[in-house]
Every structure is written in C-alpha cells, then in structure tokens.
Design an enzyme around this catalytic site. Sequence first.
Site, PDB file in Angstrom:
ATOM      1  N   CYS A  46     -23.970  -4.561  92.400  1.00 47.76           N
ATOM      2  CA  CYS A  46     -24.938  -4.710  93.368  1.00 47.76           C
ATOM      3  C   CYS A  46     -23.921  -6.333  93.914  1.00 47.76           C
ATOM      4  O   CYS A  46     -24.898  -6.641  94.378  1.00 47.76           O
ATOM      5  CB  CYS A  46     -25.689  -4.818  93.109  1.00 47.76           C
ATOM      6  SG  CYS A  46     -26.536  -6.058  91.784  1.00 47.76           S
ATOM      7  N   LYS A  97     -36.896   2.904  81.970  1.00 38.76           N
ATOM      8  CA  LYS A  97     -35.880   5.159  82.421  1.00 38.76           C
ATOM      9  C   LYS A  97     -35.156   4.171  82.416  1.00 38.76           C
ATOM     10  O   LYS A  97     -34.738   3.922  84.144  1.00 38.76           O
ATOM     11  CB  LYS A  97     -37.345   5.264  83.305  1.00 38.76           C
ATOM     12  CG  LYS A  97     -37.585   6.638  83.484  1.00 38.76           C
ATOM     13  CD  LYS A  97     -36.088   7.298  84.336  1.00 38.76           C
ATOM     14  CE  LYS A  97     -35.404   6.601  85.516  1.00 38.76           C
ATOM     15  NZ  LYS A  97     -34.043   7.159  85.711  1.00 38.76           N
ATOM     16  N   GLU A 139     -30.112   8.463  84.591  1.00 37.62           N
ATOM     17  CA  GLU A 139     -29.555   9.357  83.656  1.00 37.62           C
ATOM     18  C   GLU A 139     -28.479   9.597  83.463  1.00 37.62           C
ATOM     19  O   GLU A 139     -28.269  10.141  82.628  1.00 37.62           O
ATOM     20  CB  GLU A 139     -30.625  10.384  84.296  1.00 37.62           C
ATOM     21  CG  GLU A 139     -29.793  10.616  85.635  1.00 37.62           C
ATOM     22  CD  GLU A 139     -30.522   9.837  86.206  1.00 37.62           C
ATOM     23  OE1 GLU A 139     -30.887   8.792  86.598  1.00 37.62           O
ATOM     24  OE2 GLU A 139     -30.973  10.494  87.658  1.00 37.62           O
ATOM     25  N   SER A 192     -30.433   1.824  94.369  1.00 41.53           N
ATOM     26  CA  SER A 192     -30.275   1.544  96.005  1.00 41.53           C
ATOM     27  C   SER A 192     -31.806   0.687  96.534  1.00 41.53           C
ATOM     28  O   SER A 192     -32.732   1.166  96.173  1.00 41.53           O
ATOM     29  CB  SER A 192     -29.807   2.704  95.730  1.00 41.53           C
ATOM     30  OG  SER A 192     -30.940   4.099  95.770  1.00 41.53           O
ATOM     31  N   PHE A 236     -27.541   2.866  87.298  1.00 41.57           N
ATOM     32  CA  PHE A 236     -26.299   3.540  86.601  1.00 41.57           C
ATOM     33  C   PHE A 236     -25.326   1.987  85.828  1.00 41.57           C
ATOM     34  O   PHE A 236     -25.017   1.836  84.789  1.00 41.57           O
ATOM     35  CB  PHE A 236     -25.381   4.357  86.833  1.00 41.57           C
ATOM     36  CG  PHE A 236     -24.760   4.171  87.585  1.00 41.57           C
ATOM     37  CD1 PHE A 236     -23.147   3.645  87.672  1.00 41.57           C
ATOM     38  CD2 PHE A 236     -25.063   5.055  89.004  1.00 41.57           C
ATOM     39  CE1 PHE A 236     -22.653   3.504  88.618  1.00 41.57           C
ATOM     40  CE2 PHE A 236     -23.954   4.086  90.446  1.00 41.57           C
ATOM     41  CZ  PHE A 236     -23.071   3.700  89.913  1.00 41.57           C
ATOM     42  N   GLU A 249     -23.759   1.004 102.420  1.00 41.24           N
ATOM     43  CA  GLU A 249     -23.165   0.577 100.962  1.00 41.24           C
ATOM     44  C   GLU A 249     -22.367   1.216 100.911  1.00 41.24           C
ATOM     45  O   GLU A 249     -22.374   2.500 100.346  1.00 41.24           O
ATOM     46  CB  GLU A 249     -24.340   0.011 100.105  1.00 41.24           C
ATOM     47  CG  GLU A 249     -23.662  -0.019  98.904  1.00 41.24           C
ATOM     48  CD  GLU A 249     -24.831  -0.617  97.872  1.00 41.24           C
ATOM     49  OE1 GLU A 249     -26.264   0.217  97.597  1.00 41.24           O
ATOM     50  OE2 GLU A 249     -24.780  -1.376  96.942  1.00 41.24           O
TER      51      GLU A 249
END
Length: 500
Positions: free
Chosen positions: A283, A175, A178, A228, A151, A384
Amino acid sequence: MTQPVLPLWINGKAQASTGSRTADVFNPATGKAIRRTPLANKQDVELAVAAARAAFPGWRETTPLRRARVLMRFRELMQAHRDELVHLTSEEHGKTRDDAAGSLQRGIEVIEFATGVPHLLKGEQAEDVGRGVDCHSLLQPVGVCAGITPFNFPVMVPLWMFPVAIACGNSFILKPSEKVPSASLRMAELLREAGLPDGVFNVIPGDKEAVDALLTHPDVRGVSFVGSTPVAKYIYETAARHGKRVQALGGAKNHAVVMPDADLDFTADALIGAAYGSAGERCMAISTVVAVGAAGDPLVEMLREKAARLKVGAGEQKGVDMGPLITAPHRDKVRHYIDIGEQEGAKLVLDGRGLKVAGNEQGFYLGPTLFDQVRTDMTIYKEEIFGPVLIVLRADTLDDAIRLANDNPYGNGTAIFTRSGAHARRFERDIEVGMVGINVPIPVPMAFFSFGGWKASLFGDLHVHGMEGVYFYTRSKVVTSRWPAGEDQGPASLSMPTLG
Ligand code: NAD
C-alpha cells in the site's frame, strides 16, 4: 491430491470450522495449491466472539505490567521463529525472503511498542480545576475487538493491530486474508506459548461471510480493517451502522515528485525499490512518478535501465529481486491494465508481459513494467493497479506537481526527491497525504508513530499503532472528584455548577 485443511483458532485451541466451505491457498511462485483454508461461517464467528467475550473480564483485570510481560515473551518467540514466519510469508504471498524478513521486523517493533503499555495507558491529571476539586482521566479497554487484514503483509499488518489491542486489555478476533492464513494461525500458537489466556486472541480464516458476521455482531465493539478502498468504505459504513468504532485503511496511488535538482541516480534506485519491491503489492508502493521539468527524460531512462536488470523469480530463491503476484486472476488483472495503458496512448517503455520464469512456468509472474507520458485522464493513472507497473507523468513546476497529487482521490503515502529545503518544506506543508517522505520513498511504518492515510485511503479518524492505536483500543473516562470538608460543603444549588 487433497490438500490438508487448516483449522480455526478459538479459545486457545485449533478446531475445525462448523461449516464445510473451504478455499485453496496457493504458492504463487509455483502456481500450485498447497493447502486449504476454512471459510468461517456465522456459527464459527459466534463461537469466537463468545470465547473473546468470556476472556475479556479476566484479561482486563490483569495488570498492564503483566499483560506487557506476556507480550515480551511473545516477542522473544517471534524472534526465535523468524525463519518459519519468513518462510510462511514467502510461501503463501510470494515475496522475497529479505522482504518478508523486513516486514516481520517492522511487525515485531509494534510488539516492542506495545510492551510499553503501562506507560502508554497513563491518563492526564489536573489539580484544583475548582476549589477543592481535582480531575483525572483513565484509558480503559473497549472489549471484544476484531481485525480484518489484507493478503499483502501476512504477518506485519495483523501485528499493526492485535499487540496494541491486547496490551490495552481487549480481547481480539483476527480475520486474516483467506489467501495467506497460515502465519496468523502460527502467531496464535506462539501467543498461547507466551502465556496469553485462552480466548484473548482468536483467528477465523474466512471471507465476506465471516466479515459480515463480525461487523453486525452486537458484542464486537471495535473493528480495524486494512485492505482495498471499496471494501474499507463498506466496512466503515456497516460497522458504524452497528454502533462500533472503526478504523478502515484503504488503497493507494502513491506519487513521488522528482525535482530537477534531485540526485537522479539515488532517486532512481529509491524508486525502483519502492515501485517493484514486493511486486508492487504494497500500500506504500510508489506507483506514480511526477517528474518536474528537466528531471523527466534522464529519470525515465535510468528507471528503464535499472528495472530491466531486476531478477524475477521464486521469492525463496537467492538473488531474486521480485517475486510473483498473489494469484493468477490478480496477475491477469494487472496485465490487463498494461493492455489498457497502451490502448489509451501511454508510452510503454518497459513491458513485463512476456516474462517466463524457467522452472516455474505456472507461477503468477509479471515482469517490471514502466509507462511514460501518462495523463491524469488515463485508467492506469486513475485506478490502483497493485502490481509491478510504474507510471511517469510530467509537470512543469512543483506547484503543478502538488496540485496534481492533491487532486488524486487517494492520500496514503507520497515522497519528494530534491536537494532544496525550500521545496521539501513547501511539499511537506501543502501535500494532502497522510505519510510523507523527503528523499525517502517509503517513509513508514515506525511502530512508535501512527500509520494511516487521508482521503480515500482511510475511513475513520484514528490511524493504526503508535498513540493513535492506543486511543483506538481504549475509551477515555474523565473523573472529577471532590472530598468536601469544612467550608467546602456549600448549600445545594440547582444551577449549572461552575467550578472556577
Ligand atoms: P481486499 O479489500 O480485497 O481484502 C481485505 C480483507 O477484506 C480480506 O481479509 C478479505 O477477506 C476481506 N474482504 C474482501 N472482500 C470483502 C467484501 N466484499 N466484504 C467483506 N470483506 C471482504 O484487499 P486485498 O486484496 O487483500 O489487499 C490489497 C489491498 O489492500 C490494496 O488495495 C492495498 O492498497 C490495500 N492495503 C492498504 C494498506 C493501508 O495501510 N492503507 C495496507 C496494506 C494493503
């Protein structure tokens, strides 16, 4: 009020999902649902793979020069639609407009890199590997490739993948997360406008159901993933078991080592940007500072003072430094980490839990938070957090700091702040991390270098974009050729041929 449902993009057209599952897409700045995304099912994936498979032979036959020209037009369209893409990014992710614009620019640079594909696809050639025998290598496309993205960079992370994949002659199924599907669908429209043949690029917003259908589909040949660590590991193992090449980039816990000889004011400014930019949802965010020796006390005071001044609010508003987190559950998870940090005995120097943003009380906000005196056995060090929480640990020497960072399971990014070339050189050489900054807090991405971490931050061996991206999206073939004539025509032999 019922929100509009977004389409899938298959074979150059927007179309509805064959299923009925959908999810809300939120504007995190207001906390309101703004539209719905379809959650693609197995049948949708079948349709997308069939379109990509059918488009592949024609696209592969299109010369690299012509493929590059489509990407040149796409690059121009991305520039022309900058504001719209920045808006979609900020609206669905929450990051500030400046940050959205910066990440869009970094993504556009990958398109620029990919337009050099006629040069990038050149193989190697050697004359006379044996008497009258030559050798050359070819880089050929893999086939249907899939990209699964997180995301936190709705435009940039997809652009790490598909421009290189399609420049190399593959067809692609994206993909997207969402939580942020709109920018991917818009890029699909722009690719069509740029002249990309139908079916070469497809977008199927969805969740695990769509991902699993891609990972197990026999016609998908390569899978790129960014997200992740637990999901990256799952993607790597599942796709590899189904015979695919995989690059799966995972999570991070990026350490910045600050030496006592560093320019502390400069360092503190750099760390504030790297820790709290994009609300820590990067990240490559610096989430952990290792202060060496006498650097600790003055650095923590500077960080507290600078972090407290940050303006938190809706990312699209002028003058805002930091936007909201992506969802209410994620905001609550990050807030819970702050509770745990306190309970485990870390020193809470700045607490973002009480923050309210006037006019946007329902938005998913959390203020900048700073912990000092964190130990490696604490949960806030081991996990994290992916939010605006910066933790500071102390070390006595550079050796101790390097050892501490190397013992951490993640290895995505890191930085050292120092005025000493000897310290920097030592750090660069011994640190077990894929991307290293020297007085640079977030050292990447640069499109013409590759991007990727080590250890639990990468499953697979090739990084994204740069030449490693080209190698990921191509299969190499070595051709050995001989044109026998006259004395080169020796008698048949059944022993292993030696050419020399
Ligand atoms: P995520 O792992 O939850 O989701 C990533 C993608 O995987 C999404 O498209 C999601 O729909 C899909 N997914 C989620 N759960 C799945 C499951 N169980 N099975 C199959 N697919 C699944 O990650 P996120 O929350 O979207 O993004 C944040 C994470 O991404 C952080 O850990 C961050 O460090 C990482 N990240 C890494 C990099 C990098 O380059 N290493 C870059 C950006 C983000």
